[in-house]
Design an enzyme around this catalytic site. Structure first.
Site: not given
Ligand code: FAD
Length: 622
Positions: A270, A250
């Site tokens: 994000r 990740h």
């Protein structure tokens, strides 16, 4: 010698995360006597830690979304290595599974007009993740557990015993699957963590739902349970694992302070507008959009920023590229000297929205950074870097039923392979658990319709018992903690985000030596809550699974998704047709190359010819 408590069920589910609970509910609803076993406390699984949401093309936030676009995004994200049938079933059935959860009581966040709200995530063309703030997994587990309790209450009323048809065995770890002379599943052997008592479950059907392997790596978002038990149990029982070379890093884990390195920073940061910058203040992701994705991503900051308000007339920000792309980009920035003070990059959401909005949308992230790093994310950027998060590889299963190559053994969720190809899109795991957990539960129940199971002999049970007791009896043996640290460093440093042939060869040599030492592990003390003994029983699983990962990563001489070869940077159309299947035999783990099923032509038509040309061989294109 220690006693073994025996139980007999129609279906035994190992793991009580989303996949295990959904499988158990399905099996029980088919009228099967079902056990759910979890080595952690009931309710504590990775599923409960999931933050961002569950992907399903409900079309609530953008009516253009359909299962076809979800299928296309999933295949793109997996770089065309997904099992097409699994990707299709997943995209088609995820909306029903989410609505069913709501029917069972899940309270998702809402749109203005009261439907389930959906958020943006990397690689998803439309806002698609059903969520509850950044605590979606908690609501999912709460709802599934509530459903389990509701079924148990009905059994209590009707049969006088809540456990009559569906029983939970928490803090119970399975150490071996038992097969009969024909190679079919006969049961599962394990121990209770609390008092060290031994248990044997006899059943014609066993569903593996044990989650991931992250604890084989030193920097990881995974917690202590994720030692690859299910992967290793399946291998030893004769099943094959596919896609093991594909491990997801990740892009955003915490990097500071050291005690929390690796803890996840959800992609929702994000998705909800957070941007990545390097030490020079540059929004560097614009420089890392690969050819295969160029048409779908913004080229300027203005366009990227415009997308949040007006997605029809702007392309997506490059921060929302699939995870493998973002993780590699951050890795490169840090390596080239443009990292943050503690070896990450900066992730900033504070300039995108007011503090109250951040508190509402990302409450856990705010709390996590304040408590653990003394950073206020409503006012300053976070420091983040890649962390080992998810394994795409797992037990090879039949898409419809979750059946593995071993009769009676089923698998679902993170422990199963195929669905996500070379890279999983965020949000596609929670939906995967529901779709394939249910299917595996139904598959296991159907097998129990016409198989009784052969039972497990005293002799066979004693052999499992002796293996479990061995570390306690080994006086001057090898310390499991020492080997575990070596393993984690080896995997992180030599089989991590960017891989090289000679480094992986060295990793294999080290792993072979570790394997020898795991035969001599010693855990002084008794059986009552003895963590050294627990680790000694899990460590051989991690070593075995790491061998499967490393062998496959060495064999696949291309870069694709979660597998990046410094010495083979190109993606090869020939390799796209191949799955590497790991088996376990007398000589350890070996690999075979197996053909991957083609995408049916009506689904292939969802992609432009230009895009297909980047993935398929000449022969396939013609
Ligand atoms: P898990 O939920 O991992 O459960 C595994 C179960 O197996 C546990 O009960 C464990 O105790 C048990 N078990 C393991 N070994 C044994 C054994 N030997 N004997 C008995 N029991 C055993 N995915 C998304 O789609 N969206 C997200 O927003 C998201 N956020 C995430 C955030 C974090 C911090 C993490 C770590 C992961 C996230 N993921 C997300 C990934 C997703 O949560 C996992 O892939 C998923 O929950 C795995 O579910 P599972 O049911 O397969 O296994």
């Amino acid at each position: 010698e220690a006693d073994i408590t025996r139980y007999r069920y129609d279906v035994v589910v190992i793991g009580a995360g989303g996949a295990g609970l959904r499988a158990a509910i399905a099996a029980r609803e088919q009228g099967k006597r079902t056990a759910v076993i979890s080595k952690s406390l009931f309710g504590k699984a990775h599923t409960v830690m999931a933050e961002g949401g569950a992907a399903a093309a409900l079309g609530n936030t953008n009516a253009d979304d359909t299962w076809h676009t979800h299928f296309r995004d999933t295949i793109r994200g997996g770089k065309f290595l997904n099992d097409p049938r699994m990707a299709e079933l997943h995209a088609r059935e995820a909306p029903d599974r989410i609505l069913e959860l709501e029917y069972w009581g899940a309270l998702f966040d809402r749109t203005g007009d009261g439907r389930i709200s959906q958020r943006n995530f990397g690689g998803h063309e439309y806002p698609r993740l059903a969520h509850v703030g950044d605590r979606t997994g908690l609501e999912m587990i709460r709802t599934l557990q509530q459903r389990v309790v509701a079924l148990q209450q009905a059994d209590a009323a009707e049969l006088g015993d809540p456990d009559a048809m569906l029983q939970v065995f928490a803090e119970t770890a399975v150490t071996e699957l038992v097969t009969d002379d024909s190679g079919a599943i006969a049961g599962a052997f394990g121990y209770r963590r609390v008092d060290g008592g031994f248990v044997l479950f006899e059943a014609p059907s066993v569903v593996l739902a044990t989650g991931g392997i992250g604890k084989a790596f030193s920097t990881t978002s995974n917690s202590w349970e994720y030692t690859g038990d299910g992967h290793a149990l399946a291998l030893r029982a004769g099943a094959s694992l596919i896609n093991m070379e594909f491990v997801q890093f990740h892009p955003t884990g915490m990097v500071w302070p050291p005690s929390v390195r690796g803890i996840l920073v959800t992609e929702s940061v994000r998705g909800d507008g957070g941007v990545l910058r390097n030490s020079e203040g540059e929004r560097f992701m614009f420089g890392y959009v690969p050819d295969v994705f160029r048409a779908q991503y913004a080229e300027t900051e203005a366009e990227a920023d415009g997308w949040y308000e007006d997605p029809s007339n702007n392309r997506r920000p490059p921060e929302l590229l699939p995870r493998d792309e973002v993780a590699r980009a951050i890795n490169t920035e840090v390596k080239e000297g443009r990292g943050s003070p503690h070896g990450g990059v900066f992730l900033d959401v504070s300039t995108r929205m007011p503090a109250e909005e951040i508190h509402k949308r990302l409450p856990s992230m705010h709390h996590q950074f304040k408590e653990l790093a003394d950073v206020d994310i409503t006012a300053e950027p976070m420091e983040v870097g890649p962390t080992c998060h998810y394994v795409m590889g797992g037990v090879r299963v039949e898409a419809e039923t979750g059946a593995s190559d071993v009769p009676g053994l089923f698998a679902a969720g993170e422990v199963a392979g195929g669905m996500h190809g070379s890279n999983r899109l965020g949000g596609n795991s929670l939906s995967d658990l529901l779709v394939f957990g249910r299917r595996a539960g139904l598959g296991a129940a159907a097998r129990a319709d016409d198989h009784q199971g052969s039972g497990v002999s005293e002799e066979r049970a004693s052999a499992s018992l002796a293996r479990a007791l061995a570390p306690l009896k080994q006086g001057q043996g090898v310390n499991p903690y020492t080997v575990h640290t070596e393993l984690q460093e080896t995997m992180n440093d030599l089989v991590g985000i960017v891989r090289k042939g000679p480094e992986m060869e060295e990793a294999l040599e080290r792993l072979a030596r570790m394997r020898e030492r795991t035969d001599m592990l010693s855990a002084p003390g008794d059986r009552v809550y003895n963590p050294g003994w627990h680790l000694a029983l899990a460590l051989p699983n991690m070593v075995l699974v790491s061998e499967a990962v490393t062998l496959a990563a060495l064999e696949r001489t291309e870069s694709r998704g979660g597998h990046t070869r410094d010495d083979h940077p190109e993606m090869s159309p020939q390799w796209r047709k191949v799955n590497l299947a790991a088996r376990h035999g007398d000589d350890g783990v070996s690999l075979t190359r197996q053909p991957l099923a083609g995408i049916p032509s009506e689904l292939l038509a969802l992609f432009d010819d230009d895009e297909l040309a980047k993935y398929l061989t000449e022969e396939e294109l013609s």
